[in-house]
Design a protein around this motif. Structure first.
Motif, PDB file in Angstrom:
ATOM      1  N   PHE A 133      57.971  41.348  35.861  1.00 53.88           N
ATOM      2  CA  PHE A 133      57.466  40.243  36.260  1.00 53.88           C
ATOM      3  C   PHE A 133      55.879  40.109  35.397  1.00 53.88           C
ATOM      4  CE2 PHE A 133      54.655  41.402  39.569  1.00 53.88           C
ATOM      5  CZ  PHE A 133      55.351  42.252  40.282  1.00 53.88           C
ATOM      6  N   GLU A 161      51.863  39.712  35.834  1.00 50.08           N
ATOM      7  CA  GLU A 161      50.841  39.309  37.064  1.00 50.08           C
ATOM      8  C   GLU A 161      49.640  39.221  36.364  1.00 50.08           C
ATOM      9  OE1 GLU A 161      49.193  42.856  40.340  1.00 50.08           O
ATOM     10  OE2 GLU A 161      49.349  43.761  38.250  1.00 50.08           O
ATOM     11  N   VAL A 177      44.650  37.077  42.506  1.00 52.64           N
ATOM     12  CA  VAL A 177      45.756  38.161  41.726  1.00 52.64           C
ATOM     13  C   VAL A 177      47.106  37.530  42.186  1.00 52.64           C
ATOM     14  CG1 VAL A 177      46.689  40.343  41.790  1.00 52.64           C
ATOM     15  CG2 VAL A 177      44.179  40.179  41.938  1.00 52.64           C
ATOM     16  N   SER A 178      48.088  37.352  41.304  1.00 53.50           N
ATOM     17  CA  SER A 178      49.305  36.663  41.698  1.00 53.50           C
ATOM     18  C   SER A 178      50.309  37.354  40.790  1.00 53.50           C
ATOM     19  CB  SER A 178      49.270  35.312  41.889  1.00 53.50           C
ATOM     20  OG  SER A 178      50.566  34.668  42.056  1.00 53.50           O
ATOM     21  N   ALA A 179      51.471  37.202  41.252  1.00 45.61           N
ATOM     22  CA  ALA A 179      52.614  37.402  40.120  1.00 45.61           C
ATOM     23  C   ALA A 179      52.796  35.817  39.495  1.00 45.61           C
ATOM     24  CB  ALA A 179      54.031  37.411  40.995  1.00 45.61           C
ATOM     25  N   PHE A 235      53.438  33.905  48.115  1.00 43.72           N
ATOM     26  CA  PHE A 235      53.200  32.789  46.939  1.00 43.72           C
ATOM     27  C   PHE A 235      53.004  33.679  45.537  1.00 43.72           C
ATOM     28  CE2 PHE A 235      49.063  34.736  48.048  1.00 43.72           C
ATOM     29  CZ  PHE A 235      48.548  35.060  46.742  1.00 43.72           C
TER      30      PHE A 235
END
Ligand SMILES: [Zn+2]
Lengths: 143, 382
Positions: free
Chosen positions: A89, A91, A103-105, A138
Motif C-alpha cells: 500500500f 503511505e 501520516v496515513s495509509a 482511518f
C-alpha cells in the motif's frame, strides 16, 4: 443490530464519537486557543507554545498528498491489515485544511500516487479485538 | 569553562558477532581507549555508558570487572544521538570541576531483523502499518526531490561514495565497493530508497578517555585533542519529520535539528562549516546524508545534489564526508555510533587513517540524529 455499536478506536482519542455510522466519523484534532496550531489526537497542552487551552476539533475529510512512499513489505510488529498475503500500500502525509499533515495509509493505485493527489478520509474496521469489538482506523482514499 | 580533551580512543569493530557478548564487545573498546591513553582504570573518576537496546546496568557489567573502584558508572540513552548526549554528560562533570578524568563508552548489540516497533511507535501506528522506519526516510526524500529536483541518482551517488570509502576501514561491517548500477538496481525498500542505500542495525563499541586540559599531562603523553563543542538538542516543534512522527504542522516551519545543533556547535567552537576539514554524519539512508549537507551549512538548501555531483564530499574533495564509509557501511550500533564517529575523527586528526586519510586535518565534526529529533554534534580540534 448495528454491528459498529460497540466499536472502539484504534488509538485513544484518535477518532470522533460515536463510531457509527463510520461515514460520519472524523479524525480528532486538538487546536491551541493561543497559537492556533492543530495537533493529531487529543492533547491537554500545546507542543508549539506551551498553552494549556486546547479545543477538540474534527479534522476535515478532504486533503492533498504532501509526500508519499510505497510499503512493499509487511510492516514489522503487530500489523493488523491483510497479511496472508500482504497487500502493498501507499503511505503518505496528507495535508488537511486545518494546517496539519497526517501520516496515513493511502488507498489508491500504486502506479498513480503523486504529490498533490486529492484524497478523502475513510474510517473503517481494521480488525476485531479479543473482546469481539470492531476496532476502527482511518486511511485516505484517492478521489 | 574548563577545556576538555580526548587523550585516548578505542573501538570494537562494528558488525555481527555471535560468539561475543556485549560485555566482551564493550570491554574491548574500553580497554583499547585506556591503553591508547596510557591510563589505568583505577585512575578513571567516572564512567558514562551509552546504549539503547541493551538491558539495565550495562555500564557496571562491562566496567566493574576492570576493578570495583566504586566510581559512578551511568547508562544513558538518547536514541541515535546517545553517544553525543553521553559524551556531553562526561564533559559536564569535568567542566564543573567535580572530576578531572572520565571514560565515555558506547556499546550496542541489537536484535537481528526488524527492531520491535513498539520501542518507538504508538501501538495504533503499528496496528495500522505505519511502522516501517525507512518509509519515513523515503517520504522525506520524495518531498526533497519534488521541491528541489534532487534525483534518485544523487541518492545513489552518496551510497556509492560511502561504500567506496569503506573498503579502507577495517572497523566497518561491509567493506565492499558497489557500482552505481548495482546500487540503483538493488531491492527497492521504500520508493525511492533502495537496499544498498540504507544502514543495518548491528553490534559494536567505541570509547574515549576525556580529561581537563590542564590535567592531561599528568595522565598521558598523547597530544590531546580538544573537544571544541559537543551539543545535544531535541528538534523544536514540528521541526523534524522522521519516524515515529504521526503528523507535521503545515504552518510552522522551524529549522531542523541538525541545523540548530550545528549552529550552536559552530558558535561554541568559534568556527563555521567552511573551517571544518572533514565530517562523519548520520547516513541512516543515503538521502539523509544529502539533507545533512544543507543543514550543516555546506551548501544552500536544495543544492545538496550539486555537492555530490561535484565531488565536494569525496575524501579528496573540499569537504570530505563519511571517510569511514558511514553508517551505510559500518552499520548502526545505535549506542556506539556517535563514539564510533569520534573514533574515526580522532584517527583522522592524528593522521593515522591510511588510504582514507584526509590531508592535514585540524578540525573535524561528527553528527548524529534519530528518534524524537535527538541530535548531537561534536567538533574536535587538534
Ligand atoms: Zn499553542
Amino acid at each position: 443490530m448495528d454491528r459498529l455499536s460497540n466499536a472502539v478506536p484504534v488509538g485513544e482519542g484518535l477518532l470522533t464519537t460515536p463510531l457509527s455510522p463510520a461515514e460520519n466519523v472524523r479524525i480528532n484534532g486538538s487546536r491551541c486557543s493561543e497559537c492556533g496550531e492543530v495537533m493529531l489526537g487529543s492533547y491537554k497542552s500545546c507542543a508549539n507554545c506551551g498553552g494549556e487551552s486546547m479545543q477538540q476539533i474534527p479534522l476535515g475529510k478532504r486533503g492533498k498528498v504532501w509526500t508519499y512512499t510505497v510499503i512493499r513489505h509487511q510492516p514489522p510488529g503487530q500489523y493488523r491489515g491483510p497479511k496472508d498475503p500482504f497487500v502493498p500500500f501507499a503511505e503518505g502525509l496528507v495535508e488537511l485544511p486545518e494546517g496539519i499533515r497526517v501520516v496515513s495509509a493511502l488507498d489508491c493505485d500504486l502506479e498513480k500516487v503523486h504529490i498533490g493527489m486529492e484524497v478523502e478520509l475513510v474510517v473503517y474496521e481494521l480488525y476485531q479485538n479479543e473482546q469481539g469489538q470492531p476496532v476502527m482506523a482511518f486511511k485516505f482514499k484517492a478521489v | 569553562m574548563r577545556e576538555i580533551v580526548i587523550i585516548g580512543a578505542g573501538i570494537h569493530r562494528f558488525g555481527r558477532f555471535d560468539d561475543e557478548s556485549y560485555i566482551q564487545i564493550g570491554q574491548e573498546a574500553a580497554r583499547k581507549a585506556l591503553q591508547d591513553a596510557g591510563v589505568a582504570w583505577k585512575d578513571i573518576q567516572s564512567a558514562y555508558v551509552s546504549t539503547q537496546y541493551l538491558p539495565s546496568t550495562v555500564g557496571p557489567k562491562i566496567l566493574k570487572p576492570f576493578g570495583a573502584t566504586g566510581i559512578p558508572i551511568m547508562d544513558m540513552e538518547s536514541a541515535c544521538a546517545s553517544g553525543g548526549s553521553t559524551l556531553r554528560q562526561g564533559m559536564l562533570s569535568i567542566a564543573s570541576g567535580a572530576i578531572d578524568i572520565a571514560l565515555v563508552l558506547g556499546v550496542e548489540k541489537m536484535p537481528r531483523g526488524y527492531m520491535d516497533p513498539l520501542q518507538i511507535y504508538y501501538p495504533w501506528q503499528v496496528d495500522m502499518g505505519l511502522s516501517t522506519n525507512p518509509s519515513y526516510w523515503a517520504m522525506r526524500a520524495r518531498r526533497h526531490m519534488h521541491e528541489y529536483g534532487t534525483t534518485e541518482e544523487h541518492i545513489a551517488k552518496i551510497a556509492f561514495k560511502n561504500h567506496k570509502n569503506s573498503v579502507h576501514n577495517p572497523n566497518a561491517m561491509y567493506r565492499k565497493e558497489f557500482s552505481m548500477e548495482q546500487i540503483q538496481t538493488s531491492k527497492l525498500v521504500c520508493d525511492p530508497i533502495r537496499l544498498l542505500e540504507i544502514c543495518a542495525p548491528n553490534e559494536g563499541a567505541a570509547a574515549v578517555v576525556i580529561c581537563a586540559r590542564e590535567a592531561a599531562q599528568k595522565y598521558t603523553s598523547n597530544p590531546p585533542i580538544t573537544i571544541a563543542a559537543c551539543v545535544h538538542t531535541l528538534a523544536g516543534y514540528s521541526a523534524d519529520f522522521r519516524c515515529p512522527v504521526d503528523s507535521l504542522s503545515a504552518k510552522v516551519n522551524n529549522p531542523g535539528p541538525t541545523e540548530v545543533t550545528s549552529k550552536k556547535a559552530y558558535e561554541m567552537a568559534g568556527i563555521g562549516p567552511q573551517d571544518v576539514d572533514c565530517f562523519e554524519v548520520q547516513d541512516t539512508d543515503a538521502f539523509c546524508e544529502l539533507e545533512i549537507y544543507e543543514q550543516l551549512g555546506l551548501c544552500p538548501f536544495g543544492e545538496a545534489g550539486r555537492l555530490i555531483d561535484e565531488g565536494v564530499t569525496e575524501i579528496d574533495g573540499k569537504h570530505p564526508v563519511n571517510m569511514s564509509g558511514g553508517l551505510i557501511s559500518k552499520g548502526e550500533p545505535v549506542g556506539a555510533s556517535h563514539l564510533g564517529q569520534v573514533y574515526e575523527l580522532v584517527t583522522q586528526l592524528r593522521g593515522n587513517a591510511g588510504p582514507r586519510q584526509v590531508p592535514n586535518v585540524r578540525t573535524a565534526l561528527g553528527q548524529v540524529l534519530g528518534a524524537s529529533g535527538n541530535c548531537a554534534v561534536t567538533i574536535l580540534k587538534k
